[in-house]
Write an enzyme that holds these catalytic residues in place. Structure first.
Site: not given
Ligand code: SAM
Length: 290
Positions: A34, A89, A158
């Protein structure tokens, strides 16, 4: 005051947009998964975004991280082994570590760039990722769930929106693997989208959970930095009810958003949500006056 686009960070969500007046662009790079950006806003602190979708702002991240963490953590009688899927984060891990019963936190984040950018620019959320109780895997959460042999008391998904790397997290096979890795009094909560703009996706997620878990609920919170401000988490368990099994006396510390009253109130849904979700949600115990 100039309103040139370059002075604003804007998230568009179909036919609406949310803008934050910009002070400075701090980080902007394309990872394997991303586009990751960090900007300094005027009045909302630093902002982390993925593919143009706002993840956290320093000003209101406490709301999201309080609610995704303390509702399951105070419903469980003594959560020790915790799993966070996503959460790059670091804010969710920070809140989990506030619970003295916690012995181990595993965080599985697919994108190392998110963790590095958060550690460099947003210590407010990432400050506890190096805690000795925390084990960080830079890995796909779907793969981790398939390969793990552990049992977790609370699993917190999350994740970002169900597009891009998070898509497979909104899938029944993933939640069957989650159920297999949960203790008998285990609880899983997930980022549940906006009931206002994403009801279709929210219904998909609730229907997936209802195929796997006997108890499925939704709870709401207000998040000013997300489109519409009204946002949800899903709650699922093999038995524990977020109201009947919640003991307010367990809440022995003060948080910025979460409280025992907010815990209970967040499960009292507006009528349009009850109508949309109908029988897929497990009924809650009646309140005295109902
Ligand atoms: N507060 C945010 C929201 O509501 O959108 C979410 C916080 S956090 C930054 C979301 C995280 O999920 C991202 O860092 C992303 O890279 C991670 N993520 C997405 N798909 C994933 C997967 N299949 N396995 C692990 N992490 C994943």
């Amino acid at each position: 005051m100039s309103t040139k686009n370059s002075d604003w960070y804007e998230e568009t969500h179909e036919n609406i947009a949310l803008r934050f007046r910009l002070k400075e662009r701090l980080f902007d790079a394309q990872s394997e998964f991303q586009k990751v950006e960090v900007v300094e806003t005027c009045g909302n602190g630093k902002l982390l975004a993925h593919d143009g979708m706002i993840m956290v702002t320093e000003k209101d991240e406490f709301i999201y991280h309080d609610m995704i963490t303390h509702v399951p953590m105070f419903t469980h009688p003594s959560p020790k082994n915790i799993l966070v899927i996503g959460g790059g984060d670091g804010g969710t891990v920070r809140e989990v570590l506030k619970h003295p019963s916690v012995e181990k936190v595993t965080m599985v984040e697919i994108d190392g760039m998110v963790v590095e950018a958060s550690k460099k620019y947003i210590p407010q959320t990432s400050g506890q990722l190096d805690d000795p109780k925390v084990t960080l895997h830079i890995q796909d959460g779907v793969k981790f769930m398939k390969e793990s042999k552990e049992l977790f008391d609370v699993i917190i998904v999350d994740s970002s929106e169900p597009i891009g790397p998070a898509t497979p997290l909104f899938n029944v096979d993933f939640y069957k693997d989650v159920a297999a890795r949960m203790s008998d009094d285990g609880i899983v909560v997930s980022q549940g989208e906006s009931p206002y703009y994403d009801m279709k996706m929210q219904k998909v997620l609730v229907e997936i959970l209802a195929q796997v878990f006997p108890k499925v609920h939704i709870y709401n919170y207000c998040n000013m930095s997300y489109p519409s401000g009204l946002w949800s988490f899903t709650y699922a368990s093999k038995g524990l009810c977020p109201l009947k099994d919640f003991a307010p006396a367990r809440v022995d510390q003060k948080f910025q958003y979460y409280s025992p009253e907010i815990h209970v109130g967040s499960f009292l849904l507006p009528q349009f949500m009850k109508d949309e979700h109908g029988t897929h949600l497990t009924s809650l115990p009646k309140l005295g006056w109902q």
